[in-house]
Write an enzyme that holds these catalytic residues in place. Structure first.
Site, PDB file in Angstrom:
ATOM      1  N   HIS A  29      -4.095   0.258  -3.318  1.00 16.93           N
ATOM      2  CA  HIS A  29      -3.084   0.484  -4.353  1.00 16.93           C
ATOM      3  C   HIS A  29      -3.814   0.871  -5.640  1.00 16.93           C
ATOM      4  O   HIS A  29      -3.951   0.053  -6.559  1.00 16.93           O
ATOM      5  CB  HIS A  29      -2.220  -0.769  -4.528  1.00 16.93           C
ATOM      6  CG  HIS A  29      -1.460  -1.141  -3.300  1.00 16.93           C
ATOM      7  ND1 HIS A  29      -0.228  -0.593  -2.987  1.00 16.93           N
ATOM      8  CD2 HIS A  29      -1.772  -1.983  -2.278  1.00 16.93           C
ATOM      9  CE1 HIS A  29       0.193  -1.092  -1.831  1.00 16.93           C
ATOM     10  NE2 HIS A  29      -0.726  -1.938  -1.375  1.00 16.93           N
TER      11      HIS A  29
ATOM     12  N   ASP B 129      -6.143  -3.453   1.243  1.00 12.69           N
ATOM     13  CA  ASP B 129      -4.932  -3.672   0.442  1.00 12.69           C
ATOM     14  C   ASP B 129      -5.319  -3.901  -1.015  1.00 12.69           C
ATOM     15  O   ASP B 129      -4.653  -4.634  -1.750  1.00 12.69           O
ATOM     16  CB  ASP B 129      -4.134  -4.867   0.982  1.00 12.69           C
ATOM     17  CG  ASP B 129      -2.633  -4.768   0.702  1.00 12.69           C
ATOM     18  OD1 ASP B 129      -2.189  -3.695   0.259  1.00 12.69           O
ATOM     19  OD2 ASP B 129      -1.929  -5.759   0.911  1.00 12.69           O
TER      20      ASP B 129
END
Length: 391
Positions: free
Chosen positions: A66, A287
């Site tokens: 992200h 992640d």
């Protein structure tokens, strides 16, 4: 930040396959030669580095980051920050694939694309996936197919959420359409067109994915379910999915609470897949910068952490040191496997003609130096190139 001619001497090279103690010549961004006793005429300007038997492995590829931040499930103050270059390079990662997450409203595809371009200007290789948790999928052009064909950095779709209380609960028709559009865009552009599917804790697990595979002619490797180590039931499904030819992705960022609740530690998951002979169907992703929210039985958030890119190498190292997986097998999950599955040419392997994305490891498997596209970004465990706004 120009690359000079570099000659690395006496490196124990894992390509990931073990090549032996060799020298490697780098020119510009690529590997020019690998061999014994390579020499450069003294009249030619170059840099020589003697590895003295240290390991040389490919730079890691993190396929789920992200990069503009994520989260926000507990309100605006819990939006995680954008990632910095050194967060990536100190982790040994030289290529990232950026994704949106739960929030496709205040985090946009144009933000994601701009951040990816910025990180590449700072020194690493970047790609992105179009979309976020929800269907209809968020895009830049208004079309999945057009995004993949027309925008160089867009290589697929993700992360679309299934079996999760934060998903949009897509139907078979909706999911099948997204995957088929991603496949078409990939075929017409020469890209992978892979759909990255976020798997939550719901009891449906992979049922909708299996329905798509059963009712359409879409190949199984067009769909990569991620977070497949998040609970024992989903991990069992990961084994089943890999055994029928699918690729699965394990998430390395975790918390003590997640592990206590039954999440399978990635290094242990790797050991199980290695023993079953299916480690070649595994990728790891961090992640990174995503939130790690903890929920109670009623779906109320009780805590939150932030994913870290450095967790990928930690799990690879643990798989070598604690689980006794051979180095050349352990590193495939974030190098060769990822590059092949996402069709990242010139990445994932140390070979002539590939990008010089390289990590130097000491005898204890600690990252010492990081090279990305021929440039030294980390030297002696410290960043020599920092992001524009890093102190």
């Amino acid at each position: 930040m120009k690359s000079t001619l570099k000659l690395i001497k006496n490196a124990e090279i894992y390509s990931p396959k073990y090549l032996g103690k060799k020298d490697i010549l780098i020119g510009g961004r690529e590997i020019l030669a690998i061999g014994d006793n390579l020499k450069i005429d003294s009249s030619v300007e170059h840099e020589t580095v003697d590895f003295k038997g240290d390991y040389l492995i490919p730079g890691l590829i993190d396929n789920h980051v992200h990069i503009i931040g994520g989260g926000g499930e507990g309100g605006f103050k819990l939006r995680t920050p954008e990632i910095m270059l050194s967060d990536i390079t100190l982790a040994g990662v030289t290529t990232v694939i950026g994704v949106l997450g739960t929030d496709g409203t205040t985090r946009t595809m144009t933000n994601l694309l701009a951040k990816a371009r910025g990180l590449e200007e700072e020194g690493i290789t970047t790609f992105i996936q179009t979309g976020s948790y929800e269907i209809p999928v968020r895009t830049i052009t208004g079309s999945i197919v057009d995004d993949i064909i027309l925008i160089d950095k867009v290589i697929g779709v993700g992360e679309v959420a299934l079996s999760d209380h934060r998903s949009t609960c897509p139907t078979f028709e909706e999911l099948a359409k997204v995957i088929s559009q991603a496949r078409l865009g990939g075929m017409l552009s020469g890209k992978a067109g892979v759909v990255n599917v976020h798997m939550g804790d719901g009891t449906d697990m992979l049922s909708l994915i299996y329905e798509v595979l059963d009712r359409t002619s879409i190949p199984i490797r067009q769909i990569v379910p991620t977070h497949m180590n998040r609970n024992p039931q989903l991990f069992s499904e990961a084994i089943k999915y890999a055994n029928i030819g699918g690729f699965v992705d394990f998430t390395t960022s975790t918390t003590e609470v997640f592990l206590a609740e039954g999440e399978t530690k990635c290094s242990k998951a790797m050991e199980i897949f290695y023993r079953k002979g299916i480690l070649d169907r595994v990728t790891l992703s961090s992640d990174g910068q995503g939130s790690l929210p903890e929920f109670d039985g009623d779906g109320h958030m009780t805590g939150v952490g932030v994913g870290e890119v450095k967790s990928i190498f930690k799990e690879i190292r643990d798989s070598i040191v604690e689980e006794k997986i051979p180095l050349e097998d352990a590193i495939t999950v974030a190098t060769k496997n990822t590059a092949e599955h996402f069709k990242l040419d010139r990445k994932g392997e140390i070979k002539v003609g590939n990008d010089a994305d390289l990590l130097r490891l000491d005898e204890n498997y600690n990252i010492v130096d990081v090279y990305a596209m021929g440039n030294t970004l980390v030297k002696d465990k410290a960043p020599v190139v920092k992001g524009t706004y890093e102190k």
